[in-house]
Scaffold this motif. Sequence first.
Motif, PDB file in Angstrom:
ATOM      1  N   GLU A   1       5.585  -2.280 -10.514  1.00 18.55           N
ATOM      2  CA  GLU A   1       5.313  -0.954  -9.973  1.00 18.55           C
ATOM      3  C   GLU A   1       6.561  -0.333  -9.366  1.00 18.55           C
ATOM      4  O   GLU A   1       6.843   0.858  -9.553  1.00 18.55           O
ATOM      5  CB  GLU A   1       4.210  -1.040  -8.922  1.00 18.55           C
ATOM      6  CG  GLU A   1       3.664   0.304  -8.467  1.00 18.55           C
ATOM      7  CD  GLU A   1       2.454   0.153  -7.567  1.00 18.55           C
ATOM      8  OE1 GLU A   1       1.476   0.892  -7.783  1.00 18.55           O
ATOM      9  OE2 GLU A   1       2.478  -0.715  -6.660  1.00 18.55           O
TER      10      GLU A   1
ATOM     11  N   ARG B   1       0.829  -1.209   0.000  1.00 20.58           N
ATOM     12  CA  ARG B   1       0.000   0.000   0.000  1.00 20.58           C
ATOM     13  C   ARG B   1       0.868   1.265   0.000  1.00 20.58           C
ATOM     14  O   ARG B   1       0.501   2.275  -0.595  1.00 20.58           O
ATOM     15  CB  ARG B   1      -0.954  -0.017   1.193  1.00 20.58           C
ATOM     16  CG  ARG B   1      -1.917  -1.205   1.155  1.00 20.58           C
ATOM     17  CD  ARG B   1      -2.962  -1.158   2.231  1.00 20.58           C
ATOM     18  NE  ARG B   1      -3.758  -2.385   2.226  1.00 20.58           N
ATOM     19  CZ  ARG B   1      -4.978  -2.488   2.746  1.00 20.58           C
ATOM     20  NH1 ARG B   1      -5.534  -1.431   3.319  1.00 20.58           N
ATOM     21  NH2 ARG B   1      -5.635  -3.629   2.706  1.00 20.58           N
TER      22      ARG B   1
ATOM     23  N   LEU C   1       8.365   2.994 -10.664  1.00 18.53           N
ATOM     24  CA  LEU C   1       8.551   4.110  -9.736  1.00 18.53           C
ATOM     25  C   LEU C   1      10.003   4.557  -9.757  1.00 18.53           C
ATOM     26  O   LEU C   1      10.290   5.760  -9.819  1.00 18.53           O
ATOM     27  CB  LEU C   1       8.141   3.698  -8.326  1.00 18.53           C
ATOM     28  CG  LEU C   1       8.425   4.737  -7.225  1.00 18.53           C
ATOM     29  CD1 LEU C   1       7.700   6.047  -7.513  1.00 18.53           C
ATOM     30  CD2 LEU C   1       8.033   4.178  -5.855  1.00 18.53           C
TER      31      LEU C   1
ATOM     32  N   ALA D   1       3.726   5.360  -5.903  1.00 23.26           N
ATOM     33  CA  ALA D   1       3.553   5.297  -7.354  1.00 23.26           C
ATOM     34  C   ALA D   1       2.498   6.301  -7.810  1.00 23.26           C
ATOM     35  O   ALA D   1       2.672   6.979  -8.833  1.00 23.26           O
ATOM     36  CB  ALA D   1       3.150   3.883  -7.765  1.00 23.26           C
ATOM     37  N   GLU D   2       1.426   6.410  -7.050  1.00 22.70           N
ATOM     38  CA  GLU D   2       0.376   7.379  -7.374  1.00 22.70           C
ATOM     39  C   GLU D   2       0.926   8.804  -7.331  1.00 22.70           C
ATOM     40  O   GLU D   2       0.648   9.616  -8.220  1.00 22.70           O
ATOM     41  CB  GLU D   2      -0.786   7.243  -6.392  1.00 22.70           C
ATOM     42  CG  GLU D   2      -1.939   8.203  -6.643  1.00 22.70           C
ATOM     43  CD  GLU D   2      -3.048   8.059  -5.617  1.00 22.70           C
ATOM     44  OE1 GLU D   2      -3.935   8.937  -5.580  1.00 22.70           O
ATOM     45  OE2 GLU D   2      -3.033   7.076  -4.838  1.00 22.70           O
ATOM     46  N   ASP D   3       1.716   9.085  -6.311  1.00 20.21           N
ATOM     47  CA  ASP D   3       2.320  10.418  -6.192  1.00 20.21           C
ATOM     48  C   ASP D   3       3.216  10.730  -7.389  1.00 20.21           C
ATOM     49  O   ASP D   3       3.342  11.895  -7.792  1.00 20.21           O
ATOM     50  CB  ASP D   3       3.141  10.518  -4.903  1.00 20.21           C
ATOM     51  CG  ASP D   3       2.276  10.540  -3.646  1.00 20.21           C
ATOM     52  OD1 ASP D   3       1.050  10.752  -3.774  1.00 20.21           O
ATOM     53  OD2 ASP D   3       2.829  10.342  -2.539  1.00 20.21           O
TER      54      ASP D   3
ATOM     55  N   ASP E   1       1.973   1.632  -3.533  1.00 17.51           N
ATOM     56  CA  ASP E   1       0.875   2.161  -4.345  1.00 17.51           C
ATOM     57  C   ASP E   1       0.772   3.678  -4.195  1.00 17.51           C
ATOM     58  O   ASP E   1       0.568   4.399  -5.178  1.00 17.51           O
ATOM     59  CB  ASP E   1      -0.455   1.521  -3.928  1.00 17.51           C
ATOM     60  CG  ASP E   1      -0.602   0.082  -4.410  1.00 17.51           C
ATOM     61  OD1 ASP E   1       0.153  -0.324  -5.314  1.00 17.51           O
ATOM     62  OD2 ASP E   1      -1.486  -0.633  -3.885  1.00 17.51           O
ATOM     63  N   ARG E   2       0.897   4.177  -2.946  1.00 17.03           N
ATOM     64  CA  ARG E   2       0.809   5.615  -2.735  1.00 17.03           C
ATOM     65  C   ARG E   2       1.988   6.341  -3.380  1.00 17.03           C
ATOM     66  O   ARG E   2       1.807   7.378  -4.019  1.00 17.03           O
ATOM     67  CB  ARG E   2       0.752   5.919  -1.233  1.00 17.03           C
ATOM     68  CG  ARG E   2       0.857   7.413  -0.883  1.00 17.03           C
ATOM     69  CD  ARG E   2      -0.253   8.245  -1.521  1.00 17.03           C
ATOM     70  NE  ARG E   2      -1.549   7.947  -0.964  1.00 17.03           N
ATOM     71  CZ  ARG E   2      -2.069   8.565   0.098  1.00 17.03           C
ATOM     72  NH1 ARG E   2      -1.380   9.520   0.711  1.00 17.03           N
ATOM     73  NH2 ARG E   2      -3.276   8.234   0.528  1.00 17.03           N
TER      74      ARG E   2
ATOM     75  N   ALA F   1       5.636   8.477   1.363  1.00 16.86           N
ATOM     76  CA  ALA F   1       4.343   7.803   1.236  1.00 16.86           C
ATOM     77  C   ALA F   1       3.917   7.186   2.566  1.00 16.86           C
ATOM     78  O   ALA F   1       2.743   7.243   2.951  1.00 16.86           O
ATOM     79  CB  ALA F   1       4.424   6.727   0.150  1.00 16.86           C
TER      80      ALA F   1
ATOM     81  N   GLY G   1       2.780   9.491 -10.409  1.00 21.11           N
ATOM     82  CA  GLY G   1       2.060   9.335 -11.669  1.00 21.11           C
ATOM     83  C   GLY G   1       2.329   8.028 -12.376  1.00 21.11           C
ATOM     84  O   GLY G   1       2.224   7.935 -13.598  1.00 21.11           O
TER      85      GLY G   1
ATOM     86  N   SER H   1       1.598   3.984 -13.185  1.00 22.85           N
ATOM     87  CA  SER H   1       0.527   2.991 -13.221  1.00 22.85           C
ATOM     88  C   SER H   1       1.049   1.696 -13.825  1.00 22.85           C
ATOM     89  O   SER H   1       2.066   1.695 -14.540  1.00 22.85           O
ATOM     90  CB  SER H   1      -0.674   3.500 -14.026  1.00 22.85           C
ATOM     91  OG  SER H   1      -0.306   3.750 -15.369  1.00 22.85           O
TER      92      SER H   1
END
Length: 217
Positions: A147, A88, A151, A94-96, A91-92, A175, A98, A100
């Motif tokens: 991922e 998790r 990243l 990676a989201e920060d 995931d955060r 994160a 950008g 996917s």
Amino acid sequence: MHRRRTAIAVSAALVAAPVLTACGGTEHPGTAAVVGGDRITVAQLEGRVKEVRTAQRSATPDDTRYQQTLARTSSLTRDTLHSMVLDRVLDRAAEDAGVSVTRRDVGRLRAGLEQQAGGATALKAVWLDQYGVAPRRIDDNLRTEVEAQKLAAALGADMNTADGKATFWKAMAQASEELNIDLNPRYGTWDVQKSSRADTKTPWVKEVTTAGERQAA
């Protein structure tokens, strides 16, 4: 901890539901961890551990060898929770950044690994034995691998260098901090800077954890 193949390379004493008090002061019965306000329940954690134990039992019909496997993976419950939380965090991060991941990304990696291992069955055996990953979770594990690689690329972090690793783990630490992670003391604490679970230095916690892991086995 059992080391998954990722680039950022779980009794009677427990019958009563454990209580975790998050930083907000709210009690969450039956919670193993709170990550970004979302619970990872003890039931979810135990379910993951059971998946691995069932696969290990099936792959090791000889009782003596199975007991050796249990001894070798005695920290499975805590290691599994570490992985669930770290996924998790990744995931955060990676989201920060950008980043996917697509099914095609995962499928491409799996196909290559199966070829290297000598087939799908062989890959499942390797992932179970070396990384403690149940067969049904391999794609999830490989998604994490992809991922993490993406990243690192997005951060311009060369993971073969000390500076690159420092850049990567700085993003992971950020994160972790954003997610305000809180572990049930039974399973230790979360080190934000290292993005890693750490054992709690409390005798009774160790005793209760050990009892729980014997039952999960």
